[in-house]
Design a protein around this motif. Sequence first.
Motif: not given
Length: 553
Positions: A450-452, A468-488
């Motif tokens: 659910s967190e992801v 907030a249980g997801l520690s998203a301050n990593t290169d993967f999540y910063n890049a992947a979530l950024g791309l998800a924002m652009l696509i969405g």
Amino acid sequence: MSDTAAGLTTIAVLVLALAVVHVPMGEYMARVYGGQRHLGVERLVYRVVRVAPDSEQRWTAYVLSLLGFSAVSVLFLYGFLRLQGVLPLSLGFGGVPPAGAFNTAVSFVTNTNWQWYSGESTLGHLVQMAGLAVQNFLSAAVAMAVAVALVRGFARSRTDQLGNFWVDLVRGTVRVLLPVACVAAVVLLAGGVVQNFAGPQQVHTPGGGVQALVGGPVASQEAIKEFGTNGGGFFNANSAHPFENPNAFTNLLEVFLLLLIPSALPRTFGRLVGNTRQGWAILAAMAVLWAGGLAAVTGAELAHPGTVPHTAGASVEGKEQRLGVWDTALFADATTMTSTGAADSAHDSYTAYGGGVLLLNMLLGEVSPGGTGSGLYGMLTMAVLAVFLAGLMVGRTPEYLGKKIRRREITYVALYVLAMPFSVLLGTGLALGFPGPRASLLNPGPHGLSEVLYAFASSANNNGSAFAGLSANTDFYNAALGLAMLIGRFLPIVFTVALAGSLARQRHVPVGEGTLPTHRPLFVVLLIGVVTIVAGLAFFPALALGPLAEGLS
């Protein structure tokens, strides 16, 4: 007064306030976008950017202008964040790391406002004001421009002109967002929200310790954060922080602000297409979905199923006691239904079913009533799909507002509908498929899923709230979530403007005996059904493995 009575009274006051302003606000925005006169300050802006305000654009030029403006905005904000260390009013903070700067720049330009950082310990006053707050205005104005372009597609006939993106952008900012945000900031300031340029202040706590409290221009950013359905908080605790949201009055005002434009735009739509009954039908579908979500999340938190700590008959973990369960649930439902993402509580601490409702609110596509502008164009796109499906059932060529829904139009609608699930499910699958991203999970099992899922649903729907249980301050999540924002954000916008261009080129078809009435309760029910079924077909398996499995266990 009991908690139940107080909660119901708050909801009643909110609905009454929205009802009072619905017609005047909707009519005002119709005059803003339908008028021909340019204000003096607007003409100055047009001269500076060298735009001919009386010329109009085809859909391709309109969308290219929008994409170009957004790309420049991302680059400017990225540079602003990277250079923070050499800028004034930085409070001693250095530049933001590259991956984090990319994520934040994309986040605020796409109206998502996802925050991997704590604002009070990462950003200075200048970046908060001239970087993030400015994008809070502009990103909202961009989405409103797209909504108006789609409405013009329905209203016009036999033309390839959809208006001028630059004019729509400037008018939305100058005539709608700025005036209301300024007034709202003053009211929030009077209600106790902080507004200053103070740095960290050392204070002594009741326990004898010392704590550093940071001030800043909070009220001015809080106003547009809610009114533009942005959601990014000045502080890490967002609207749970007493400097942003000190009491029940400011809490209600912020909920009112974030619902104001999305709930008024259906009136604007009805006025611009010349049939206000069509606007009432769209508003009714939005209202039913919103009310259903509110009832579900409030009921889940009051009944506290599962193991979440509770007292006095309700789940209280992660909630501000000065606000209570009812006001907290109201804020949570409104913020996830409107792509705002602001939070006055910890969504990760909700019960399994309560958190699942917040997740579902976003997965419906942010259409109930949705974000500033994006809610209207999202619901109108679903209305086109509903009419198309109804036409298939009776064997007639579907029509909506006098425009035929042909192969070209339904192709754009289908691509629109697929863009968000593609981004959410692909991102979630990749994050769970590799050990590195999985290591960021705080919780195993269904809640970890659910967190992801919540993170990518929030990003792709440009919401910005988080478990907030997801520690998203990593290169993967910063890049992947950024791309998800652009696509969405931008794929649906491209398909929406393309749909508007295709509709505008058609001539109006007279209403016949076989035309489906789209202003009656039957169509409202059909539209609600289409929205929920589309979301269910795309996301029920993921929801079953996440919040539903957690709740049943």
